[in-house]
Write a protein that holds these residues in place. Structure first.
Motif, PDB file in Angstrom:
ATOM      1  N   HIS A  98       0.873  -1.173   0.000  1.00  0.00           N
ATOM      2  CA  HIS A  98       0.000   0.000   0.000  1.00  0.00           C
ATOM      3  C   HIS A  98       0.915   1.230   0.000  1.00  0.00           C
ATOM      4  O   HIS A  98       1.702   1.429   0.925  1.00  0.00           O
ATOM      5  N   PHE A 119       3.609   0.324   2.799  1.00  0.00           N
ATOM      6  CA  PHE A 119       3.292  -0.677   3.812  1.00  0.00           C
ATOM      7  C   PHE A 119       3.321  -2.033   3.112  1.00  0.00           C
ATOM      8  O   PHE A 119       2.838  -2.164   1.983  1.00  0.00           O
ATOM      9  N   LEU A 202      -1.295  -0.576   9.460  1.00  0.00           N
ATOM     10  CA  LEU A 202      -2.478   0.059   8.874  1.00  0.00           C
ATOM     11  C   LEU A 202      -3.714  -0.107   9.759  1.00  0.00           C
ATOM     12  O   LEU A 202      -4.618   0.731   9.746  1.00  0.00           O
ATOM     13  N   GLN A 206      -5.200   3.461  10.023  1.00  0.00           N
ATOM     14  CA  GLN A 206      -6.398   3.788   9.261  1.00  0.00           C
ATOM     15  C   GLN A 206      -7.570   2.869   9.550  1.00  0.00           C
ATOM     16  O   GLN A 206      -8.601   2.938   8.889  1.00  0.00           O
TER      17      GLN A 206
END
Length: 807
Positions: A98, A119, A202, A206
């Motif tokens: 990512h 990532f 992540l 997020q």
């Protein structure tokens, strides 16, 4: 004996310095061009092949099946990797990437915006073979907020200190611990990153929703398969997997493919690529061009050698009178020819090294010649030199050595050699077919580039600068900056959007007209913006009306383009009907995310390159609950001092945020960059077609010089009898001009067929015009005639007494 042959060959070369110089220079230049182009093609073809078992590594790509054709995406959603490994025994491992852009800091003095922040799963080294210099592959990416950095970044942020175990603050929020040091990523890797954070981070950064999701966000997924796996058979099972997780209707619209890692860089069919790609067809074209340039140089050499051999027939006659046997004459000719080609090879290698910096500038590469490359290059040049030397020397040697001394000394050799004359004409024709084809191709590439640059795209790209707004904090309050910029005298307008036409592709959504059954859903691209965006970009509304910032109700309205209207079967009477946008559930129902009424139809606009047809697009307004979509701020600059305008905009940015760097791009430059591959191809063709003309004309110049020497007495007699300069020039040029005309006709046919196929790569392209070919013919004919005139005019103005004094 060999030493004697070489000594005689060297003396003969020095005796005819001009002829030798042209021969050596022409062949050396051809060899240098050959090496430069092949070196470039070799580098472009080497991408990602440094990974161990690269032939067993694939990228999972997505394909969307639409009424307008299939759309290929380089990325897929995060759930695809785990699903493949759990459902298919054919996969050994997978890794997801990512890619983001974050600020990274090690104290206030070392804070930078880093565009190559990735990532990745901890399984990275089970699939790919990036070299880890420090750290443990099994644990480097296992924990949250762990990060692996490249050698360059370790030096940048920590200097000479040991970076292992130290922390870096990312996005001004979270501290990441350095758990590994990577060797800098090779330039011939399509995956480029400086920071590699653990994928599990992540979940904290997020949210867990993006960890295993079939709809958002898109990621880059790579898999490794065991030896012998049939990829086609595996791909045939993918529709069943999509139906299992997403339902039958989605399986009819979305599919997945396995793209070989070695093919990623040389495939241009995919949207959302990580970096610049190269069209594989262009590599084939360049490889062919390299061999054609070398062929021109070799043919030139052979032609000149053949022509010079006829003028040396007297020398052969004298040698035979003094007892030389045929084998000795053959060896003498071959040794001389091979000596010249070997010298040309050495000089060509020097030219290759000297031209490398300029070639790198031309191709925007950073190619270097390694120590390991030198033996291979010199070996290749030696082989070429031996082959060309043998071919150019063997015919004259066999031809002249077979005559009796009496025939040679009586000057009957030329009359007895119709094959030599025909062979020479064939070689000259071949040379100019190549040169003419390269010139015509260059013109067509140039006109196609001009067409793409000047074609109306359906929106105004001029005087537009786009600011990148990356942090969610800045995105949430972007309207404040927009209002400030609108107050500047240097700014005529500003608008916010999620994506930019002419800069990047759009993402698709399922669309369902209100009242229709779910089976009638379609895939449309979506562009989210504020109410001022359509006015700023000057989209042409052909039916209905555009967004009006004075009407709050327009925030729930849509605009569609002509292609979308055609697919829906809608016209002006259908305006104010509602569209649902969303996705398909696994049970076949439609999940509505947004609903709005269509208030207008805009003229089709090219939001991606002209290689592609226009897709159906829905334009909607960003809702207050979606601040993360406000990532682009377009600013229209008033005519005037550009530097002053940019400084004023930057000053407002600095007052708006101190945390983020001032990042921007000009839209017209971004549109131009979509055609970089064609621009580079055009520059390379222009350069090497020019070189091919120079080489061919060098041959013409030398041939004309030899012809002038052979016709010296005839020209003298003609001048005594009253011949004009023009008639003598025509006498010497006519035969060559006829050959050039024949070459041009052949080249026109070949180039038309090849370039027509090349133009099919573009959805929008020029139609080849007759005058393109005529223009190329005029250029070729004029250059060739001027080259021949240089010597023929000099011969025509010569004193006939000097030419006839030996009679």
């Amino acid at each position: 004996m060999v030493k004697n042959y070489l000594k005689m060959a060297w003396r003969n070369l020095l005796k005819h310095k001009g002829h030798t110089a042209i021969n050596v220079f022409g062949l050396a230049v051809g060899m240098a061009c050959f090496l430069l182009i092949l070196f470039y093609v070799k580098d472009e073809s080497s991408y990602d092949k440094f990974h161990a078992d690269h032939e067993r590594i694939y990228r999972i790509t997505e394909v969307n099946y639409t009424d307008g054709g299939d759309n290929y995406l380089a990325n897929a959603y995060s759930a695809i990797g785990p699903a493949l490994q759990s459902d298919f025994p054919e996969f050994e491992a997978f890794v997801r990437f990512h890619i983001e852009e974050f600020s990274v800091e090690n104290g206030p003095e070392k804070k930078f915006q880093e565009p190559f922040f990735a990532f990745a799963d901890s399984t990275l080294w089970d699939v790919l073979d990036f070299t880890l210099l420090e750290g443990d592959k099994s644990s480097a990416l296992a924990d949250p907020f762990s990060i692996v950095i490249t050698e360059s970044m370790a030096k940048k942020y920590f200097g000479d200190e040991d970076a292992m175990g130290k922390t870096l603050k990312v996005d001004s929020q979270n501290d990441y611990q350095v758990t590994g040091i990577l060797q800098d990523i090779p330039e011939n890797s399509h995956l480029q990153f400086d920071f590699l954070a653990s994928f599990i981070s992540l979940r904290q950064v997020q949210g867990g929703w993006m960890f295993n999701n079939w709809y958002w966000p898109p990621m880059y997924t790579y898999v490794k398969v065991p030896p012998g796996v049939d990829v086609k058979n595996v791909e045939a099972k993918f529709p069943g997997m999509v139906e299992k997780y997403l339902g039958k209707l989605t399986a009819e619209q979305r599919g997945y493919k396995m793209q070989s890692l070695a093919d990623v860089h040389t495939t241009t069919d995919y949207a959302n690529e990580l970096g610049k790609t190269t069209n594989k067809t262009y590599l084939y074209i360049l490889t062919t061009t390299a061999f054609l340039i070398l062929a021109i140089a070799c043919v030139n050499f052979m032609n000149l050698s053949l022509a010079r051999s006829i003028s040396r027939s007297g020398e052969v006659g004298v040698r035979k009178v003094f007892g030389a046997v045929r084998e000795q004459i053959i060896v003498q000719y071959l040794s001389e020819s091979i000596l010249v080609t070997t010298i040309s090879g050495v000089i060509g290698f020097g030219f290759f090294l000297l031209a490398m910096p300029a070639f790198n500038n031309l191709t925007e590469k950073s190619l270097t010649v390694g120590v390991a490359d030198v033996p291979l290059i010199l070996g290749g040049l030696l082989v070429i030199a031996l082959i060309v030397g043998f071919l150019s020397g063997i015919y004259p040697a066999l031809f002249l050595s077979g005559f009796s001394p009496a025939a040679i000394l009586k000057g009957k050799v030329a009359k007895q050699s119709p094959f030599a004359s025909l062979f020479k004409k064939v070689l000259i024709t071949f040379q100019f077919v190549i040169s003419a084809a390269l010139i015509i191709s260059t013109f067509i590439i140039y006109f196609q580039l001009q067409y793409m640059r000047n074609k109306a795209l359906g929106f105004n790209k001029e005087q537009t600068v786009v600011l990148e707004v990356r942090s969610i904090r800045d995105q949430t309050r972007i309207k404040t900056l927009k209002d400030r910029l609108n107050q500047l005298p240097q700014v005529t307008g500003a608008a916010v959007s999620s994506r930019i036409p002419g800069h990047e592709g759009f993402y698709d959504y399922n669309v369902l007209p209100e009242g229709e059954t779910v089976e009638n859903n379609m895939l449309f691209m979506r562009l989210e913006s504020d109410l001022d965006f359509t006015d700023l970009y000057e989209f042409e509304v052909i039916k209905g009306r555009g967004f009006d910032s004075r009407l709050n109700t327009d925030s729930l309205s849509y605009l569609i383009n002509e292609t979308a209207a055609a697919q829906l079967g809608w016209d002006e009477d259908d305006l104010n009907k509602k569209l649902n946008m969303g996705s398909l559930n696994q049970d076949g129902t439609f999940r509505v995310l947004h609903t709005g009424k269509v208030i207008g139809i805009v003229k089709d606009f090219n939001f991606v390159s002209l290689h592609n047809e226009v897709d159906p697009v829905v334009m909607s307004i960003i809702q207050s609950s979606q601040p993360y979509m406000q990532s682009k701020l377009s600013v229209r600059i008033a005519p005037g001092d550009l530097m002053e305008s940019m400084q004023a905009i930057e000053d407002e940015w600095r007052q708006f945020t101190s945390a983020a760097q001032f990042e921007y791009f000009f839209l017209d430059d971004s549109v131009d960059r979509m055609y970089n591959a064609e621009k580079q191809l055009g520059k390379v063709f222009l350069t090497f077609s020019s070189i091919s003309i120079v080489l061919a004309c060098l041959g013409l110049l030398a041939m004309t010089t030899l012809l002038a020497a052979q016709l010296k007495k005839e020209i003298g007699i003609r001048k005594v009898l009253g011949a004009t300069v023009g008639s003598i020039v025509l006498l010497m040029s006519r035969g060559y001009l006829q050959l050039i005309a024949i070459s041009f006709v052949i080249a026109c046919v070949i180039t038309y067929l090849v370039m027509e196929k090349w133009l099919e790569n573009f959805a929008y392209h020029i139609q080849m015009q007759v005058w393109y070919f005529l223009l190329a013919g005029v250029v070729l004919g004029l250059i060739s005639f001027l080259t021949m005139s240089f010597k023929s005019v000099k011969a025509a103005y010569g004193n006939p007494v000097e030419a006839l004094r030996y009679e």
